[in-house]
Design a protein around this motif. Structure first.
Motif, PDB file in Angstrom:
ATOM      1  N   GLY A  56       0.649  -1.346  -0.073  1.00 26.99           N
ATOM      2  CA  GLY A  56      -0.102   0.109  -0.070  1.00 26.99           C
ATOM      3  C   GLY A  56       0.951   1.145   0.011  1.00 26.99           C
ATOM      4  O   GLY A  56       0.118   2.347  -0.563  1.00 26.99           O
ATOM      5  N   SER A  57       2.206   1.054   0.529  1.00 18.69           N
ATOM      6  CA  SER A  57       2.886   2.387   0.620  1.00 18.69           C
ATOM      7  C   SER A  57       3.877   2.596  -0.809  1.00 18.69           C
ATOM      8  O   SER A  57       4.673   3.263  -0.672  1.00 18.69           O
ATOM      9  N   THR A  58       3.660   1.624  -1.690  1.00 21.50           N
ATOM     10  CA  THR A  58       4.354   1.689  -3.092  1.00 21.50           C
ATOM     11  C   THR A  58       3.702   2.312  -4.131  1.00 21.50           C
ATOM     12  O   THR A  58       2.503   2.272  -4.025  1.00 21.50           O
ATOM     13  N   HIS A  59       4.384   3.226  -4.907  1.00 24.10           N
ATOM     14  CA  HIS A  59       3.968   3.906  -5.755  1.00 24.10           C
ATOM     15  C   HIS A  59       3.305   3.102  -6.934  1.00 24.10           C
ATOM     16  O   HIS A  59       4.140   2.268  -7.227  1.00 24.10           O
ATOM     17  N   PRO A  60       2.115   3.444  -7.672  1.00 20.54           N
ATOM     18  CA  PRO A  60       1.922   2.454  -8.879  1.00 20.54           C
ATOM     19  C   PRO A  60       2.729   2.469 -10.026  1.00 20.54           C
ATOM     20  O   PRO A  60       2.926   1.570 -10.983  1.00 20.54           O
ATOM     21  N   LEU A  61       3.604   3.787 -10.073  1.00 19.19           N
ATOM     22  CA  LEU A  61       4.539   3.769 -11.146  1.00 19.19           C
ATOM     23  C   LEU A  61       5.979   3.065 -10.735  1.00 19.19           C
ATOM     24  O   LEU A  61       7.005   3.324 -11.447  1.00 19.19           O
ATOM     25  N   ASN A  62       6.150   2.680  -9.566  1.00 16.47           N
ATOM     26  CA  ASN A  62       7.392   1.998  -9.186  1.00 16.47           C
ATOM     27  C   ASN A  62       7.597   0.840 -10.076  1.00 16.47           C
ATOM     28  O   ASN A  62       6.677   0.100 -10.237  1.00 16.47           O
ATOM     29  N   LYS A  63       8.781   0.726 -10.478  1.00 12.01           N
ATOM     30  CA  LYS A  63       9.311  -0.527 -11.144  1.00 12.01           C
ATOM     31  C   LYS A  63       8.616  -2.047 -10.687  1.00 12.01           C
ATOM     32  O   LYS A  63       8.481  -2.936 -11.582  1.00 12.01           O
ATOM     33  N   GLU A  70       6.511  10.041  -3.786  1.00 10.93           N
ATOM     34  CA  GLU A  70       5.707  11.038  -4.557  1.00 10.93           C
ATOM     35  C   GLU A  70       4.068  10.537  -3.881  1.00 10.93           C
ATOM     36  O   GLU A  70       3.892   9.611  -3.785  1.00 10.93           O
ATOM     37  N   THR A  71       3.251  11.631  -4.376  1.00 14.84           N
ATOM     38  CA  THR A  71       1.998  11.148  -3.886  1.00 14.84           C
ATOM     39  C   THR A  71       1.168  10.790  -5.504  1.00 14.84           C
ATOM     40  O   THR A  71       1.791  11.021  -6.291  1.00 14.84           O
ATOM     41  N   ALA A  72       0.031  10.023  -5.154  1.00  9.94           N
ATOM     42  CA  ALA A  72      -0.612   9.545  -6.445  1.00  9.94           C
ATOM     43  C   ALA A  72      -2.009  10.243  -6.479  1.00  9.94           C
ATOM     44  O   ALA A  72      -2.853   9.665  -7.186  1.00  9.94           O
ATOM     45  N   GLY A  73      -2.118  11.230  -5.781  1.00  4.17           N
ATOM     46  CA  GLY A  73      -3.336  12.086  -5.772  1.00  4.17           C
ATOM     47  C   GLY A  73      -3.757  12.178  -4.254  1.00  4.17           C
ATOM     48  O   GLY A  73      -3.674  11.170  -3.574  1.00  4.17           O
ATOM     49  N   LYS A  74      -4.631  13.140  -4.060  1.00  5.06           N
ATOM     50  CA  LYS A  74      -5.387  13.139  -2.656  1.00  5.06           C
ATOM     51  C   LYS A  74      -6.006  12.080  -2.156  1.00  5.06           C
ATOM     52  O   LYS A  74      -6.396  11.737  -1.093  1.00  5.06           O
ATOM     53  N   HIS A  75      -6.869  11.425  -3.290  1.00  2.44           N
ATOM     54  CA  HIS A  75      -7.551  10.412  -3.177  1.00  2.44           C
ATOM     55  C   HIS A  75      -7.109   8.895  -3.273  1.00  2.44           C
ATOM     56  O   HIS A  75      -7.814   8.159  -2.812  1.00  2.44           O
ATOM     57  N   ARG A 127      -4.771   6.463  -0.975  1.00  3.03           N
ATOM     58  CA  ARG A 127      -3.964   6.522   0.340  1.00  3.03           C
ATOM     59  C   ARG A 127      -3.914   7.627   1.148  1.00  3.03           C
ATOM     60  O   ARG A 127      -2.825   8.227   1.742  1.00  3.03           O
ATOM     61  N   GLU A 128      -5.016   8.435   0.940  1.00  5.93           N
ATOM     62  CA  GLU A 128      -5.090   9.612   1.694  1.00  5.93           C
ATOM     63  C   GLU A 128      -4.083  10.597   1.439  1.00  5.93           C
ATOM     64  O   GLU A 128      -3.834  11.788   2.135  1.00  5.93           O
ATOM     65  N   GLY A 129      -3.623  10.636   0.332  1.00  3.99           N
ATOM     66  CA  GLY A 129      -2.732  11.438  -0.305  1.00  3.99           C
ATOM     67  C   GLY A 129      -1.292  11.187   0.403  1.00  3.99           C
ATOM     68  O   GLY A 129      -0.236  12.144   0.509  1.00  3.99           O
ATOM     69  N   ALA A 130      -0.953   9.847   0.765  1.00  5.08           N
ATOM     70  CA  ALA A 130       0.191   9.539   1.505  1.00  5.08           C
ATOM     71  C   ALA A 130       1.498   9.720   0.452  1.00  5.08           C
ATOM     72  O   ALA A 130       1.204   9.372  -0.830  1.00  5.08           O
ATOM     73  N   TRP A 131       2.652   9.964   1.007  1.00 10.73           N
ATOM     74  CA  TRP A 131       3.753   9.590   0.453  1.00 10.73           C
ATOM     75  C   TRP A 131       3.959   8.204   0.069  1.00 10.73           C
ATOM     76  O   TRP A 131       3.870   7.221   0.892  1.00 10.73           O
ATOM     77  N   LEU A 132       4.258   7.964  -1.218  1.00 12.02           N
ATOM     78  CA  LEU A 132       4.268   6.656  -1.625  1.00 12.02           C
ATOM     79  C   LEU A 132       5.882   6.160  -2.373  1.00 12.02           C
ATOM     80  O   LEU A 132       6.372   7.241  -2.930  1.00 12.02           O
ATOM     81  N   ASP A 176      -0.839  -7.915 -10.233  1.00 15.37           N
ATOM     82  CA  ASP A 176      -1.354  -9.409  -9.469  1.00 15.37           C
ATOM     83  C   ASP A 176      -1.182  -9.038  -7.997  1.00 15.37           C
ATOM     84  O   ASP A 176       0.113  -9.541  -7.847  1.00 15.37           O
ATOM     85  N   ILE A 177      -1.865  -8.409  -7.156  1.00 14.23           N
ATOM     86  CA  ILE A 177      -1.523  -8.551  -5.744  1.00 14.23           C
ATOM     87  C   ILE A 177      -1.275  -9.729  -4.935  1.00 14.23           C
ATOM     88  O   ILE A 177      -0.234  -9.720  -4.075  1.00 14.23           O
ATOM     89  N   GLU A 178      -2.060 -10.674  -5.272  1.00 14.84           N
ATOM     90  CA  GLU A 178      -1.951 -11.805  -4.627  1.00 14.84           C
ATOM     91  C   GLU A 178      -0.575 -12.639  -4.773  1.00 14.84           C
ATOM     92  O   GLU A 178       0.216 -13.122  -3.716  1.00 14.84           O
ATOM     93  N   HIS A 179      -0.032 -12.297  -6.270  1.00 14.30           N
ATOM     94  CA  HIS A 179       1.361 -13.087  -6.451  1.00 14.30           C
ATOM     95  C   HIS A 179       2.227 -12.073  -5.730  1.00 14.30           C
ATOM     96  O   HIS A 179       3.382 -12.577  -5.448  1.00 14.30           O
ATOM     97  N   TRP A 180       2.066 -10.717  -5.736  1.00 15.48           N
ATOM     98  CA  TRP A 180       3.143  -9.874  -5.027  1.00 15.48           C
ATOM     99  C   TRP A 180       3.186 -10.049  -3.727  1.00 15.48           C
ATOM    100  O   TRP A 180       4.221 -10.073  -3.142  1.00 15.48           O
ATOM    101  N   LYS A 181       2.152 -10.343  -3.086  1.00 13.35           N
ATOM    102  CA  LYS A 181       2.192 -10.685  -1.378  1.00 13.35           C
ATOM    103  C   LYS A 181       3.040 -12.008  -1.257  1.00 13.35           C
ATOM    104  O   LYS A 181       3.871 -11.955  -0.311  1.00 13.35           O
ATOM    105  N   GLU A 182       2.723 -12.896  -1.998  1.00 13.05           N
ATOM    106  CA  GLU A 182       3.645 -14.195  -2.146  1.00 13.05           C
ATOM    107  C   GLU A 182       5.001 -13.928  -2.287  1.00 13.05           C
ATOM    108  O   GLU A 182       5.846 -14.576  -1.442  1.00 13.05           O
ATOM    109  N   SER A 183       5.227 -13.161  -3.369  1.00 13.85           N
ATOM    110  CA  SER A 183       6.579 -12.711  -3.401  1.00 13.85           C
ATOM    111  C   SER A 183       7.303 -11.869  -2.190  1.00 13.85           C
ATOM    112  O   SER A 183       8.400 -12.239  -2.049  1.00 13.85           O
TER     113      SER A 183
END
Length: 244
Positions: free
Chosen positions: A127-134, A202-207, A209-214, A139-146
């Protein structure tokens, strides 16, 4: 011959056996043999025995479940990031409360991500990773397993030392950079290891993660540490901050 060692060959037993041999066995629509009716006196005793067995199983230590109320001793535990505060007064607040996470400074998010690996708070890491992070995965479930298989389980995470925190730009285009040292203790060898990283947030917008730093990206540098000085990690040139 099969029953001779179990049932005493009385006249009544022989009669019952003969009836069983000439009575056809029927099954239900699913191929199961209907259950044999048990006399009420035996059924009562059997039910009582089964209830006692279930009660004993329920009370064993191995079958107890964790309490779902509160955080137990977590509030009194020292925070893995190395601050003087307890876990639930430090990084634990960001892990559990999205609003606190949304209002946190970038350096607090760095420490919370470090503590998330120590506490296996995988949802917070994602949840604290920016969507544009490489490394971002759709696939969130696969990411969780990784993450679960690479969660520094062979290390004790002992300290996250913040060296520098800077901000560039304004509004939603603002960027935060945090330079820190992550220190870990190898469980088997008891050797201290560490790395230095400059993370970009960076933030991904105020909507989002409540505008959190990602966490957007990071540049990692090796760092030499001395096991005898894990509380005062010395780094060549660590006093020079990257001011931009």
């Amino acid at each position: 011959i099969l029953f001779s060692s179990i049932v005493e060959p009385t006249a009544m037993n022989i009669f019952v056996l003969l009836i069983a041999l000439v009575t056809p066995i029927t099954t239900d629509a699913f191929g199961f043999i209907p259950a044999v009716k048990v006399p009420s006196s035996r059924r009562t005793a059997l039910n009582a025995k089964q209830k006692n067995k279930k009660r004993a199983t329920r009370n064993t230590v191995g079958n107890r479940t964790k309490s779902a109320s509160g955080f137990g001793g977590a509030a009194a535990e020292p925070c893995p990031c190395g601050s003087d505060a307890g876990y639930m007064k430090c990084c634990g607040k960001l892990h559990k409360d999205p609003k606190v996470f949304g209002q946190a400074a970038a350096e607090q998010v760095v420490r919370a991500r470090y503590s998330a690996y120590a506490k296996r708070e995988i949802d917070f890491i994602i949840g604290s990773t920016h969507p544009l992070n490489k490394d971002f995965m759709t696939d969130i479930e696969h990411w969780k397993e990784s993450i679960a298989t690479n969660c520094y389980d062979n290390f004790e995470l002992t300290k996250c030392q913040i060296l520098d925190e800077t901000y560039e730009g304004e509004g939603e285009k603002q960027i935060a950079k945090v330079k820190f040292i992550a220190t870990m203790l190898q469980i088997d060898s008891r050797e201290t290891t560490a790395f230095m990283e400059t993370s970009t947030f960076e933030t991904a917008g105020k909507h989002i993660r409540e505008g959190a730093w990602l966490y957007r990206s990071g540049e990692v540098e090796p760092v030499a540490v001395e096991d005898d000085e894990e509380d005062n990690t010395e780094i060549e040139g660590s006093g020079d901050s990257n001011q931009e």
